[in-house]
Motif scaffolding. Structure first.
Motif, mmCIF file in Angstrom:
data_model
loop_
_atom_site.group_PDB
_atom_site.id
_atom_site.type_symbol
_atom_site.label_atom_id
_atom_site.label_comp_id
_atom_site.label_asym_id
_atom_site.label_seq_id
_atom_site.Cartn_x
_atom_site.Cartn_y
_atom_site.Cartn_z
ATOM 1 N N ASN A 135 -48.996 -52.654 109.486
ATOM 2 C CA ASN A 135 -49.210 -52.109 110.967
ATOM 3 C C ASN A 135 -49.174 -53.163 112.098
ATOM 4 O O ASN A 135 -49.960 -52.989 113.093
ATOM 5 N N LEU A 136 -48.387 -53.933 111.743
ATOM 6 C CA LEU A 136 -48.017 -55.031 112.776
ATOM 7 C C LEU A 136 -46.696 -54.781 113.592
ATOM 8 O O LEU A 136 -46.590 -55.907 114.561
ATOM 9 N N ASN A 138 -44.780 -53.859 116.876
ATOM 10 C CA ASN A 138 -45.240 -53.952 118.326
ATOM 11 C C ASN A 138 -46.592 -54.572 118.654
ATOM 12 O O ASN A 138 -47.291 -53.775 119.272
ATOM 13 N N ASN A 139 -46.990 -55.681 117.649
ATOM 14 C CA ASN A 139 -48.280 -56.183 117.648
ATOM 15 C C ASN A 139 -48.175 -57.743 117.755
ATOM 16 O O ASN A 139 -47.334 -58.162 117.382
ATOM 17 N N PHE A 140 -49.095 -58.200 118.645
ATOM 18 C CA PHE A 140 -48.780 -59.738 119.114
ATOM 19 C C PHE A 140 -49.152 -60.484 117.929
ATOM 20 O O PHE A 140 -48.633 -61.457 117.482
ATOM 21 N N ALA A 141 -49.915 -59.913 116.772
ATOM 22 C CA ALA A 141 -50.348 -60.472 115.625
ATOM 23 C C ALA A 141 -49.012 -61.089 114.687
ATOM 24 O O ALA A 141 -49.084 -61.755 113.809
ATOM 25 N N THR A 217 -40.840 -56.284 117.625
ATOM 26 C CA THR A 217 -41.745 -55.903 118.837
ATOM 27 C C THR A 217 -40.857 -55.497 119.934
ATOM 28 O O THR A 217 -40.938 -55.378 121.231
ATOM 29 N N ASN A 220 -42.197 -52.924 122.707
ATOM 30 C CA ASN A 220 -42.866 -53.253 123.413
ATOM 31 C C ASN A 220 -42.527 -54.263 124.504
ATOM 32 O O ASN A 220 -42.564 -55.501 124.026
ATOM 33 N N LEU A 223 -44.270 -57.855 125.103
ATOM 34 C CA LEU A 223 -44.277 -58.668 124.049
ATOM 35 C C LEU A 223 -42.998 -59.472 124.014
ATOM 36 O O LEU A 223 -42.751 -60.359 123.478
#
Length: 294
Positions: A135-136, A138-141, A217, A220, A223
């Motif tokens: 679940n990463l 579109n996540n900054f992580a 990403t 998004n 990002l």
């Protein structure tokens, strides 16, 4: 020069000349790109630009900086570089210290696994599936976690830690220091040269990365990184020049992709050039320390 023979002076002169030639070969491409980026784009098509712009113009940079999303992308790139570098250096140092300790039971098998990863790569599809399952997307992580550890950097730091005398660690243990205290108060202060080296490696990697932005990403826009936005500008320039009979931008006929590419190269290179001089002294010191210990 007192006390030196004619042969010594000849040898020194040859070395200086050779180093000057190598330095010129290394620096000239950057000087040439800088001159092209400051030259009128249409005039650059004639060629013959080497050290200085023939017809000075800032239009290439103006076209790039007029893009609305560039400032936000720059802030995101800087944030990623800073956070990724701090986390990467910290993780690399801690893992390297663990693998450098002879009393660590799993030291040899983990070192073998580490080397094994340098030769075997699962490929893009398994990596993409892993990112999706974690679940990463579109996540900054996703900018930080997959690049947290590098086998190459760990091997470099671990090898440096192994050269540190065991007496320093044993003395700290006798004084009651824990492993964390030994790492942060004993090992790291005497290992700044190698830490500075991997810091630059990790920072450059994060600063130049754009493919993970494109792959993970793209949904998004908040990002988006500077490198991806610059690539979009370049592609737009190429398309507008290709369709120059009906350009969508009034500046399309005043520039060319090569000039835009030169300006982009200068923009993304300058931050690294500003940082490098502050770390250069650690590289020189690291080489001297390594040669003395060998």
């Amino acid at each position: 020069m007192k006390g030196t023979t004619w042969g010594d002076r000849l040898f020194d002169g040859f070395n200086y000349t050779l180093l000057a030639i190598l330095g010129f070969i290394t620096i000239y491409p950057f000087i040439n790109l800088f001159a092209i980026s400051l030259n009128d784009a249409l005039d650059s098509l004639r060629g013959g630009i080497y050290f200085l712009p023939r017809k000075f113009s800032l239009l290439n940079y103006q076209i790039i900086f007029e893009q609305g999303d560039l400032l936000r992308a720059t802030i995101m790139s800087v944030t990623r570089t800073v956070v990724g570098t701090v986390c990467g250096v910290l993780a690399t140092v801690m893992v390297s210290y663990t693998l450098s300790r002879k009393e660590f039971v799993l030291r040899k098998p983990l070192n073998l696994i580490l080397v094994f990863t340098l030769f075997i790569n699962a490929g893009l599809l398994p990596s993409y599936m892993l990112i999706v399952n974690l679940n990463l997307m579109n996540n900054f992580a996703v900018y930080i976690l997959p690049l947290l550890i590098s086998a190459y950097n760990i091997i470099i730091v671990r090898s440096y830690f192994e050269q540190i005398p065991d007496g320093m660690v044993e003395s700290a243990k006798i004084d009651g220091a824990s492993d964390y205290q030994i790492l942060f108060r004993v090992i790291i202060p005497v290992s700044m040269p190698v830490i500075a080296t991997i810091t630059l490696f990790i920072a450059v990697m994060h600063w130049n990365s754009w493919f993970d932005n494109y792959l993970y990403t793209s949904g998004n826009k908040e990002l988006n990184l500077l490198q991806l936005e610059l690539m979009k500008i370049l592609l737009t320039s190429v398309n507008e020049v290709a369709n120059s009979s009906n350009p969508t931008n009034s500046d399309a006929l005043k520039t060319n992709p090569d000039a835009i590419r030169a300006a982009m190269t200068i923009i993304v290179t300058m931050p690294i050039l500003f940082v490098y001089p502050f770390l250069q002294r650690y590289f020189v010191k690291g080489i001297m320390v390594a040669s003395m210990k060998e």
